[in-house]
Design an enzyme around this catalytic site. Sequence first.
Site, PDB file in Angstrom:
ATOM      1  N   TYR A 121      11.945 -16.011   9.734  1.00  0.00           N
ATOM      2  CA  TYR A 121      12.375 -15.862   8.647  1.00  0.00           C
ATOM      3  C   TYR A 121      14.047 -16.062   8.191  1.00  0.00           C
ATOM      4  CZ  TYR A 121       8.158 -13.037   8.529  1.00  0.00           C
ATOM      5  OH  TYR A 121       6.980 -12.490   8.539  1.00  0.00           O
ATOM      6  N   SER A 272       1.723  -8.448   2.455  1.00  0.00           N
ATOM      7  CA  SER A 272       1.738  -8.498   1.303  1.00  0.00           C
ATOM      8  C   SER A 272       0.608  -7.535   0.620  1.00  0.00           C
ATOM      9  CB  SER A 272       0.692 -10.279   1.633  1.00  0.00           C
ATOM     10  OG  SER A 272       0.555 -10.635  -0.337  1.00  0.00           O
ATOM     11  N   PRO A 273       1.521  -5.981   0.735  1.00  0.00           N
ATOM     12  CA  PRO A 273       0.302  -4.859   0.822  1.00  0.00           C
ATOM     13  C   PRO A 273      -0.181  -5.211  -1.098  1.00  0.00           C
ATOM     14  CG  PRO A 273       2.425  -4.430   1.349  1.00  0.00           C
ATOM     15  CD  PRO A 273       2.206  -6.102   1.658  1.00  0.00           C
TER      16      PRO A 273
END
Length: 406
Positions: A121, A272-273
Site C-alpha cells: 500500500y 471490503s466489508p
Amino acid sequence: MPAHHRPASSDPHSTALPRRQWLAAAATLGIAPWLLSACASQAPAGSAPAATPATDANPARRRLGPLEVFPVGLGCQWRPSTAPGILIDSYSSRFDRPAAIALIRRAVERGVTLIDTAEAYGPFLSEDIVGEALQGGRRERVTLATKFGFDIDPATGERLPGGLNSRPAHIREVVHAQLRRLRTDHIDLLYQHRVDPQVPIEDVAGAVKDLIAQGKVRQFGLSEPGVQAIRRAHAVQPLAAIQNEYNLYWRGPEAQVLPLCEELGIGFVCWSPLAMGVLTGSVPATRRFDTAPDLDFRALVPRYAPDALAANMALVDLVRTWAQRKNATPAQLALAWLMAQKPFIVPIPGTTNVAHMEENLGAAALRFSADELRELNTAVAAIPVRGARLPEMVMRMSGVEAPVRR
C-alpha cells in the site's frame, strides 16, 4: 478531515477505459498491488452516529486464533495522489498525512485494537504512516497486521517484474524493512498477501515460523488463498487468520473457507466489508467512477459497471430498509450482518473520515435475533448480484494453490 468525493463524470462511457489505460492498469496490478485489497468505507456525509456507541456497549472481543481483538478493525490502505501532499484510497477519497495519523490515533482511543496495512500500500507509505501514528504508547495497545508477497524492492520501493515474490529470503528482507517502517520490534499478524504459484506454501510457512521463533512476528495469516493452501500452511505453522473479501454482495467464503476456518480454529478478517463503499448507501445508481487523474478502482470492477450497479441497488435498498428497522446506519447494518455470521469474523473497514470510522465502530453493538437473522439472510439470498466481484486480472490471483514441494 472529511473525505472529499469528486463529482461523478457526466460521460456515460467514462467506465470504458481506453486500451492504453487498461494496459497501464494491468501493469499496475502486477507491480502496484494497492489495487488488490481494499477496505474503504465511504459513508454518506452527515450520516447518523451509532445508536449505541460500541465502546459504551463494551462488546465482547473476538478471537483470531490466539489473538483477541475489538470486533471492528481499521484498514489503512493509502497511496500518493497526483496532487502534491495528498493521500488517496482506492475509491476517490483523499486527505493528507496529518489527517491519516489523527484518524488512526482516534481509532485507538475509541478502542480499536486491530490495525491492518501492507507493504504494497503505497508501496511502503501506509506502513510508514501507521508506524508514526502508533508512537506515544499506542503500539502496545493494538494488534498490528501487515502483509508481504509482492515483488517490491524493500530498499527502493521499485516494483519488480516478477509480480509476486514469497521466496523465504525475500520474506526475511521484507519483514526487516517493515519493522523499521512500523517502528516496532515485532509484527503481531503477518499475512502472505497473495499465494505465490512459484513457491511451495510449506516454504512460506517455514520462513514465517522462523521469524516467529526469532520474536519478529507473533502470528501468521493468508489472504485470498486456495483451500488446500490453508491446510498445508496450517500444518507447518498454525494460522491465526484468513483475510478474504466478504460482504453482502460477495458471500463466496461461506462455501468452503469459513467452514474450514471453523474446523481449524482460524479467525476470518473481511476486506471490503462494505463492498467498496456501495453498501453505505452513499453511491447512487448513476455514479460513474473516475479513471483520471487518480484511478478509482471501481472503474475496473464489473460489479460496478453502469448496468450492473443499477441492477445491484436492490441489495442496497434492502440494507437501507433493515438499517431503519434496527435504528442504525446502512454501514453499521452491513458490518453487523458480517459479524453475526460467525463469532470469529472481524471486518476491517477503512475510511478517510473520523466520523465514518466512529460510525463503523457502532456496528459492534448491533444485534440480530435468530429470527431476524434468518429473515435477513433469506432476503439477501433472494437478490441476484450482477457482475464479477473483481477484474479478471485480479481474480486470477485469488484462490490460488501453491505448488507442491519437490
